[in-house]
Scaffold this motif. Sequence first.
Motif, PDB file in Angstrom:
ATOM      1  N   LEU A   7      73.544  41.859  42.084  1.00 40.77           N
ATOM      2  CA  LEU A   7      73.342  40.744  42.830  1.00 40.77           C
ATOM      3  C   LEU A   7      71.843  41.421  43.643  1.00 40.77           C
ATOM      4  O   LEU A   7      71.871  42.520  44.406  1.00 40.77           O
ATOM      5  N   ILE A   8      70.833  40.507  43.404  1.00 42.90           N
ATOM      6  CA  ILE A   8      69.510  40.893  43.956  1.00 42.90           C
ATOM      7  C   ILE A   8      69.193  39.909  45.033  1.00 42.90           C
ATOM      8  O   ILE A   8      69.110  38.650  44.869  1.00 42.90           O
ATOM      9  N   VAL A   9      69.091  40.516  46.195  1.00 41.77           N
ATOM     10  CA  VAL A   9      68.713  39.729  47.574  1.00 41.77           C
ATOM     11  C   VAL A   9      67.299  39.969  47.932  1.00 41.77           C
ATOM     12  O   VAL A   9      67.173  41.091  48.484  1.00 41.77           O
ATOM     13  N   CYS A  30      72.332  39.972  36.100  1.00 41.34           N
ATOM     14  CA  CYS A  30      71.730  39.597  37.347  1.00 41.34           C
ATOM     15  C   CYS A  30      71.950  38.235  37.908  1.00 41.34           C
ATOM     16  O   CYS A  30      71.783  37.297  37.052  1.00 41.34           O
ATOM     17  N   THR A  31      72.238  38.125  39.357  1.00 40.82           N
ATOM     18  CA  THR A  31      72.356  37.091  39.989  1.00 40.82           C
ATOM     19  C   THR A  31      71.420  37.288  41.030  1.00 40.82           C
ATOM     20  O   THR A  31      71.290  38.013  41.816  1.00 40.82           O
ATOM     21  N   GLN A  32      70.542  36.039  41.074  1.00 44.55           N
ATOM     22  CA  GLN A  32      69.553  36.208  42.170  1.00 44.55           C
ATOM     23  C   GLN A  32      69.727  35.244  43.475  1.00 44.55           C
ATOM     24  O   GLN A  32      70.237  34.252  43.427  1.00 44.55           O
ATOM     25  N   ALA A  33      69.461  35.815  44.841  1.00 49.85           N
ATOM     26  CA  ALA A  33      69.601  35.232  46.020  1.00 49.85           C
ATOM     27  C   ALA A  33      68.352  35.352  46.643  1.00 49.85           C
ATOM     28  O   ALA A  33      67.735  36.414  46.351  1.00 49.85           O
ATOM     29  N   PHE A  34      67.896  34.366  47.528  1.00 48.31           N
ATOM     30  CA  PHE A  34      66.447  34.489  48.154  1.00 48.31           C
ATOM     31  C   PHE A  34      66.800  34.316  49.649  1.00 48.31           C
ATOM     32  O   PHE A  34      65.638  34.243  50.394  1.00 48.31           O
TER      33      PHE A  34
END
Length: 76
Positions: A7-9, A30-34
């Motif tokens: 998880l990329i925050v 990868c899962t992206q969070a902003f």
Amino acid sequence: MAEVRVLIVEDDADINQIVATRLAREGYVCTQAFSGSEARLLLGGESQPFDLVICDLMLPGVTGEELVAAIRSRNT
């Protein structure tokens, strides 16, 4: 090799994308969070937990420090 979920925050879309692209090239999923709020939702609703969370500290909504503290308290 088992699938490694990351998880990329990161609220900066360019940085988020660079990190995700580089890790995907190495075989990571990868899962992206902003925002911290978005990450908290993803972490709370995942049936398969993330193996690694890469987290910026200065995030909109929930801060990186708050997010890390929540992850640590849940995993202890």
